[in-house]
Design a protein around this motif. Structure first.
Motif, PDB file in Angstrom:
ATOM      1  N   THR A 201       0.824  -1.210   0.000  1.00  0.00           N
ATOM      2  CA  THR A 201       0.000   0.000   0.000  1.00  0.00           C
ATOM      3  C   THR A 201       0.856   1.258   0.000  1.00  0.00           C
ATOM      4  OG1 THR A 201      -0.200  -0.210   2.411  1.00  0.00           O
ATOM      5  CG2 THR A 201      -2.029  -1.058   1.074  1.00  0.00           C
ATOM      6  N   SER A 206      -1.646   3.365  -2.368  1.00  0.00           N
ATOM      7  CA  SER A 206      -2.964   2.909  -2.794  1.00  0.00           C
ATOM      8  C   SER A 206      -3.582   2.037  -1.713  1.00  0.00           C
ATOM      9  CB  SER A 206      -2.831   2.077  -4.081  1.00  0.00           C
ATOM     10  OG  SER A 206      -4.014   1.346  -4.355  1.00  0.00           O
ATOM     11  N   PRO A 207      -4.900   2.087  -1.559  1.00  0.00           N
ATOM     12  CA  PRO A 207      -5.557   1.106  -0.686  1.00  0.00           C
ATOM     13  C   PRO A 207      -5.483  -0.287  -1.309  1.00  0.00           C
ATOM     14  CG  PRO A 207      -7.197   2.432  -1.808  1.00  0.00           C
ATOM     15  CD  PRO A 207      -5.871   3.042  -2.133  1.00  0.00           C
ATOM     16  N   GLY A 209      -7.809  -2.418  -2.366  1.00  0.00           N
ATOM     17  CA  GLY A 209      -8.691  -2.773  -3.480  1.00  0.00           C
ATOM     18  C   GLY A 209      -8.031  -2.725  -4.844  1.00  0.00           C
ATOM     19  N   HIS A 255      -9.872  -8.080   3.410  1.00  0.00           N
ATOM     20  CA  HIS A 255      -9.559  -6.663   3.582  1.00  0.00           C
ATOM     21  C   HIS A 255     -10.528  -5.790   2.793  1.00  0.00           C
ATOM     22  CE1 HIS A 255      -6.033  -7.758   5.748  1.00  0.00           C
ATOM     23  NE2 HIS A 255      -5.378  -8.237   4.702  1.00  0.00           N
ATOM     24  N   GLU A 257     -12.020  -2.755   0.565  1.00  0.00           N
ATOM     25  CA  GLU A 257     -11.501  -2.117  -0.656  1.00  0.00           C
ATOM     26  C   GLU A 257     -10.655  -0.889  -0.336  1.00  0.00           C
ATOM     27  OE1 GLU A 257     -12.065  -2.523  -4.326  1.00  0.00           O
ATOM     28  OE2 GLU A 257     -12.139  -4.544  -3.488  1.00  0.00           O
ATOM     29  N   ASN A 258     -11.102  -0.111   0.664  1.00  0.00           N
ATOM     30  CA  ASN A 258     -10.416   1.148   0.965  1.00  0.00           C
ATOM     31  C   ASN A 258      -9.413   1.014   2.106  1.00  0.00           C
ATOM     32  OD1 ASN A 258     -12.189   0.785   3.063  1.00  0.00           O
ATOM     33  ND2 ASN A 258     -12.980   2.875   3.063  1.00  0.00           N
ATOM     34  N   SER A 260      -6.229   0.940   4.157  1.00  0.00           N
ATOM     35  CA  SER A 260      -4.893   1.507   3.971  1.00  0.00           C
ATOM     36  C   SER A 260      -4.001   1.036   5.114  1.00  0.00           C
ATOM     37  CB  SER A 260      -4.963   3.029   3.932  1.00  0.00           C
ATOM     38  OG  SER A 260      -5.432   3.535   5.163  1.00  0.00           O
ATOM     39  N   ARG A 265       0.026   5.869   5.042  1.00  0.00           N
ATOM     40  CA  ARG A 265      -0.412   7.181   5.523  1.00  0.00           C
ATOM     41  C   ARG A 265       0.780   8.063   5.881  1.00  0.00           C
ATOM     42  NH1 ARG A 265      -4.335   3.740   7.785  1.00  0.00           N
ATOM     43  NH2 ARG A 265      -3.255   3.623   9.788  1.00  0.00           N
TER      44      ARG A 265
END
Length: 313
Positions: A201, A206-207, A209, A255, A257-258, A260, A265
């Motif tokens: 990620t 990206s998340p 998904g 997990h 879709e969104n 993270s 982060r």
């Protein structure tokens, strides 16, 4: 009884708030800095937990450093890995041989590092499964679970008794705390997942998904899992193929879709990150043990270069 919690982010805030709420008549100390410390002294610390409800707690004291504290019975360390050595230096005066120190942190080796830095106290190994984060005003815990596992490799009979008492102390405060039969394997099961999850990620910013929807990136994710697994086996950690199958199943079917990661982060926001915890450690141990980790090594090199360009290294 004296309990100190260092690092009042999502994990430390959740654990610390429940301990401070339960042990109001004991000396519970929060170590935190700046405006958050001042706000907590004046207004308390607010925990909003899906699992344990809302708690506004006022610890016995809020200090900006553990230096100067009297000897503690329990010290719970929930800081980022890059701060651990510095934090341990501040603990030298408040830890003695009877103190139980519990680093509840990311990574595979914080317990070993704390033992190295402190050289005293009973340092437990641990891990936590939780979704929690800090906002400027409160600690938020999401979902209907938050589980802590503690233990120590080859504990003596006296150490086993102390570990059991620690689990009871935490459980009485509403922290689901379990003594692991094999704490090393438990830590590595989570760590292997995080090596792939955090690294992918963060690398793609990206998340989950979009990563699993892309065949090449999904295959790359699986390779990261197997590279970390190979390192674990070389270290003689008792992780099994069924554990790896479950980690990969979670990637494809569990997990959100969104979803993270903390590494994504932090890197996305241009902050100092735990890249060396999730990435560098596997590369280092792979080299030391003669285990090839080509995907992890490539991603680590590229993300480290990003941090260099951003002035974070």
């Amino acid at each position: 009884m004296r309990i100190t919690v260092l690092g009042l982010g999502g994990v430390g805030g959740y654990v610390g708030a429940l301990l401070a709420d339960q042990y109001k008549n004991e000396e519970v100390t929060f170590v935190m800095r700046g405006e958050r410390a001042a706000r907590t002294r004046e207004q308390g610390l607010l925990l909003k937990s899906d699992y344990r409800g809302t708690h506004l707690v006022h610890p016995a004291q809020v200090v900006e450093s553990a230096e100067g504290l009297p000897v503690q019975d329990y010290v719970i360390v929930c800081v980022k890995n890059y701060s651990l050595e510095e934090v341990c230096r501040t603990l030298s005066g408040c830890v003695d041989d009877h103190t139980i120190v519990i680093p509840i942190m990311n990574g595979a080796d914080p317990g070993d590092r704390v033992r190295q830095y402190l050289g005293k106290g009973l340092v437990l190994d641990s891990l936590i499964y939780i979704v929690a984060f800090r906002t400027p005003e409160e600690i938020v815990q999401q979902g209907n679970f938050a589980k802590v596992f503690i233990g120590k490799k080859n504990p003596s009979e006296v150490e086993q008794e102390k570990i059991a008492k620690t689990a009871e102390l935490m459980a009485a405060a509403g922290v689901d705390c379990f003594v692991a039969d094999d704490i090393e394997a438990a830590i590595w099961r989570k760590y292997i997942l995080n090596c792939a999850y955090n690294v992918s990620t963060a690398y793609y910013n990206s998340p989950i998904g979009p990563i699993r929807a892309d065949k090449a990136r999904a295959e790359e994710y699986e390779k990261l899992v197997y590279e970390a697994y190979a390192v674990a086996l070389a270290k003689k950690i008792h992780v099994e193929q069924k554990d790896i199958d479950h980690i990969i199943w979670r990637f494809y079917y569990d997990h959100a879709e969104n979803a993270s990661s903390s590494l994504q982060r932090d890197m996305g926001a241009g902050r100092v990150s735990e890249l060396d915890t999730f990435c560098g450690y596997i590369v280092q141990e792979g080299h030391r043990l003669g285990v090839p980790v080509p995907v992890m090594e490539r991603m680590y090199g590229e993300m480290k270069e990003r941090e260099v360009k951003a002035g974070l290294r």
